[in-house]
Design a protein around this motif. Sequence first.
Motif, short mmCIF file in Angstrom:
data_model
loop_
_atom_site.label_atom_id
_atom_site.label_comp_id
_atom_site.label_asym_id
_atom_site.label_seq_id
_atom_site.Cartn_x
_atom_site.Cartn_y
_atom_site.Cartn_z
N GLU A 101 64.83 -31.46 53.83
CA GLU A 101 64.61 -30.64 55.21
C GLU A 101 63.66 -31.47 55.95
OE1 GLU A 101 64.93 -26.57 55.03
OE2 GLU A 101 66.71 -26.40 53.87
N THR A 113 69.62 -31.26 62.29
CA THR A 113 71.09 -32.02 62.24
C THR A 113 71.95 -31.57 60.89
OG1 THR A 113 69.73 -33.75 61.45
CG2 THR A 113 70.66 -34.00 63.67
N HIS A 158 69.64 -16.75 45.57
CA HIS A 158 69.21 -17.19 46.70
C HIS A 158 69.79 -16.80 47.77
CE1 HIS A 158 67.41 -20.60 48.52
NE2 HIS A 158 68.31 -21.00 49.11
N SER A 166 65.38 -17.78 60.38
CA SER A 166 66.15 -18.66 60.77
C SER A 166 67.35 -18.27 61.54
CB SER A 166 66.88 -19.40 59.38
OG SER A 166 67.68 -18.48 58.66
N HIS A 167 68.34 -19.09 62.21
CA HIS A 167 69.29 -18.55 62.76
C HIS A 167 70.31 -17.87 61.88
CE1 HIS A 167 68.36 -21.95 66.22
NE2 HIS A 167 67.63 -20.70 66.15
N SER A 225 82.74 -18.03 57.99
CA SER A 225 81.82 -17.25 58.65
C SER A 225 80.64 -18.16 58.92
CB SER A 225 81.35 -16.15 57.93
OG SER A 225 80.04 -15.56 58.40
N HIS A 231 75.18 -17.61 66.06
CA HIS A 231 74.00 -17.96 66.78
C HIS A 231 74.24 -18.02 68.27
CE1 HIS A 231 70.18 -19.56 68.18
NE2 HIS A 231 70.78 -20.68 68.08
N ARG A 232 75.03 -18.96 68.40
CA ARG A 232 75.38 -19.44 70.17
C ARG A 232 76.25 -18.41 70.75
NH1 ARG A 232 75.30 -25.05 71.54
NH2 ARG A 232 73.61 -26.10 70.42
N ASP A 282 79.48 -29.31 58.40
CA ASP A 282 78.82 -29.50 57.32
C ASP A 282 79.95 -29.37 56.07
OD1 ASP A 282 76.53 -29.95 58.15
OD2 ASP A 282 75.91 -27.80 58.16
C1 LIG Z 1 70.23 -21.71 52.32
C2 LIG Z 1 69.71 -22.41 53.56
C3 LIG Z 1 70.64 -23.74 53.91
C4 LIG Z 1 69.24 -21.62 54.53
O1 LIG Z 1 70.09 -21.06 55.44
P1 LIG Z 1 70.03 -19.73 56.35
O2 LIG Z 1 71.17 -19.09 56.36
O3 LIG Z 1 68.70 -19.00 56.12
O4 LIG Z 1 70.01 -20.68 57.72
P2 LIG Z 1 69.92 -21.63 58.76
O5 LIG Z 1 68.47 -22.47 58.88
O6 LIG Z 1 70.56 -21.28 60.12
O7 LIG Z 1 70.79 -23.00 58.11
C5 LIG Z 1 72.10 -22.84 57.71
C6 LIG Z 1 72.85 -23.91 57.90
O8 LIG Z 1 73.88 -24.07 57.30
C7 LIG Z 1 74.97 -24.28 58.26
N1 LIG Z 1 76.02 -23.32 58.22
C8 LIG Z 1 76.16 -22.19 58.88
N2 LIG Z 1 77.31 -21.23 58.50
C9 LIG Z 1 77.62 -22.00 57.35
C10 LIG Z 1 78.79 -21.71 56.45
N3 LIG Z 1 79.47 -20.53 56.51
N4 LIG Z 1 78.91 -22.39 55.12
C11 LIG Z 1 78.10 -23.52 55.17
N5 LIG Z 1 77.04 -23.94 55.95
C12 LIG Z 1 76.65 -23.11 57.05
C13 LIG Z 1 74.44 -24.49 59.62
O9 LIG Z 1 74.34 -26.00 59.76
C14 LIG Z 1 74.92 -26.27 60.97
O10 LIG Z 1 74.11 -25.86 62.05
C15 LIG Z 1 73.17 -26.66 62.47
C16 LIG Z 1 72.58 -26.38 63.87
O11 LIG Z 1 71.96 -25.08 63.36
P3 LIG Z 1 70.73 -24.27 64.11
O12 LIG Z 1 69.72 -25.18 64.09
O13 LIG Z 1 70.52 -23.08 63.54
O14 LIG Z 1 71.18 -24.40 65.65
P4 LIG Z 1 71.34 -25.18 66.97
O15 LIG Z 1 72.89 -24.97 67.39
O16 LIG Z 1 70.83 -26.32 66.93
O17 LIG Z 1 70.62 -24.02 68.03
P5 LIG Z 1 69.61 -24.27 69.10
O18 LIG Z 1 68.31 -24.66 68.55
O19 LIG Z 1 70.26 -25.26 70.19
O20 LIG Z 1 69.57 -22.85 69.85
C17 LIG Z 1 73.98 -27.97 62.34
O21 LIG Z 1 73.16 -29.15 62.86
C18 LIG Z 1 74.44 -27.78 61.08
O22 LIG Z 1 73.73 -28.39 60.17
C19 LIG Z 1 73.16 -23.99 59.64
O23 LIG Z 1 72.23 -24.69 60.12
C20 LIG Z 1 68.43 -23.15 53.35
O24 LIG Z 1 67.59 -23.35 54.58
C21 LIG Z 1 67.49 -23.29 52.21
O25 LIG Z 1 67.66 -22.41 51.42
N6 LIG Z 1 66.88 -24.22 52.14
C22 LIG Z 1 66.08 -24.62 51.07
C23 LIG Z 1 66.78 -26.03 50.37
C24 LIG Z 1 67.33 -25.34 49.12
O26 LIG Z 1 67.42 -24.53 48.88
N7 LIG Z 1 68.39 -26.16 48.74
C25 LIG Z 1 69.00 -25.55 47.45
C26 LIG Z 1 69.29 -26.75 46.77
S1 LIG Z 1 70.21 -28.17 47.36
#
Ligand SMILES: CC(C)(COP(=O)(O)OP(=O)(O)OC[C@H]1O[C@@H](n2cnc3c(N)ncnc32)[C@H](O[C@H]2O[C@H](COP(=O)(O)OP(=O)(O)OP(=O)(O)O)[C@@H](O)[C@H]2O)[C@@H]1O)[C@@H](O)C(=O)NCCC(=O)NCCS
Length: 300
Positions: A101, A113, A158, A166-167, A225, A231-232, A282
């Motif tokens: 990340e 992204t 997790h 986060s969003h 979901s 978020h948007r 994704d």
């Molecule tokens: C578990 C994590 C991935 C954290 O998730 P969390 O729920 O806390 O939140 P987010 O930071 O919001 O990230 C989740 C991203 O997952 C995508 N997503 C959403 N819904 C689902 C779903 N039902 N199934 C699978 N994936 C989903 C989504 O990704 C897309 O959205 C991106 C843009 O998002 P964002 O920046 O929020 O919004 P913008 O539109 O840019 O908003 P503005 O700023 O313009 O207003 C887009 O690019 C896609 O990628 C969410 O972003 C995690 O963070 C975590 O635990 N990480 C640590 C790593 C880890 O543990 N890894 C485990 C081993 S690999």
Amino acid sequence: MAELSTALRIAHAAPAFGIDGTRQFCQRIARLAVRSLYAELALYPKPGLVSLVDNGSHQDMTAATFVRSLFALRRYFLLITQAGMADAPFHELKRLGIDAEARMLRATNGINTHRGAIFCLGLLCAAIGRCRADGVVLTPSAIQAALLRYWGRELGAHSGDAATPSHGTAALLRYAASGAREEGARGFPSVFAVGLPALRRTLAAGRCARRARIDALFALMAHVSDTNVYHRGGPAGALAVRRSARAFVARGGTAAPDWEARAVACHRSFVAARLSPGGAADLLGAVCLVQSACAELDLT
Ligand SMILES: CC(C)(COP(=O)(O)OP(=O)(O)OC[C@H]1O[C@@H](n2cnc3c(N)ncnc32)[C@H](O[C@H]2O[C@H](COP(=O)(O)OP(=O)(O)OP(=O)(O)O)[C@@H](O)[C@H]2O)[C@@H]1O)[C@@H](O)C(=O)NCCC(=O)NCCS
Ligand SMILES: Nc1ncnc2[nH]cnc12
């Protein structure tokens, strides 16, 4: 140091293939992961999403931002496949995910992204590595079973530790939208039970890979979901995404003669409403990875 211990564990976990064979395998999986994400990016028309044609509902990212992000993630997919092969504990996978990340954010000047893809495709790469070490024939159900068997308990925990703002966390707290964590905790059912069957149905009907990806994306949008949509657009936006996708699917998806015009119209309406199903995008990348890994690799 962590990489050295991973290498030693791989030698122990997959002795039959030798260090060279296992490295080649992991490199191949990493390439398939990057290719799958590129296939998702290049696909058009994708409602509200960035493609090589336009930026969809996004002002701060272009296809070039995604390509920079993809380049930054190549090594991550290699390392996490190796870690999976070596039966690394969940905290090691998580550390690799967090490092990835950070690399993504450096490559994109702070734009998210691929956070969802880092999580979802990363864990699938680990599970594929694990199938290889176990000498299991690579099938979608074997990948899902390995993921749940080796890291399911921690993935469940997790999903309950969403403390970082986060969003996704905000959507969970405000709208009870489940998002990426819940998907992971349940072994990515949207990938295995929704997106992949839709992709395969279209291929089996003799239509091309592009159409199969469009059908998989709409099937995912109708089902998932997606915290990015919440978020948007809030619950009304989420309902609109689900309804549009269901209508597209109900008319036969890409089997309908006017499918392309319908998909473009849907794209335009999402852009007008600033909606972006980034989670479904994704998951489409993940579907492409599972499909290509199972189709191209012989693990016997
Ligand atoms: C578990 C994590 C991935 C954290 O998730 P969390 O729920 O806390 O939140 P987010 O930071 O919001 O990230 C989740 C991203 O997952 C995508 N997503 C959403 N819904 C689902 C779903 N039902 N199934 C699978 N994936 C989903 C989504 O990704 C897309 O959205 C991106 C843009 O998002 P964002 O920046 O929020 O919004 P913008 O539109 O840019 O908003 P503005 O700023 O313009 O207003 C887009 O690019 C896609 O990628 C969410 O972003 C995690 O963070 C975590 O635990 N990480 C640590 C790593 C880890 O543990 N890894 C485990 C081993 S690999
Ligand atoms: N093509 C795309 N456009 C916007 N957000 C995304 N997240 C993952 N892929 C995406």
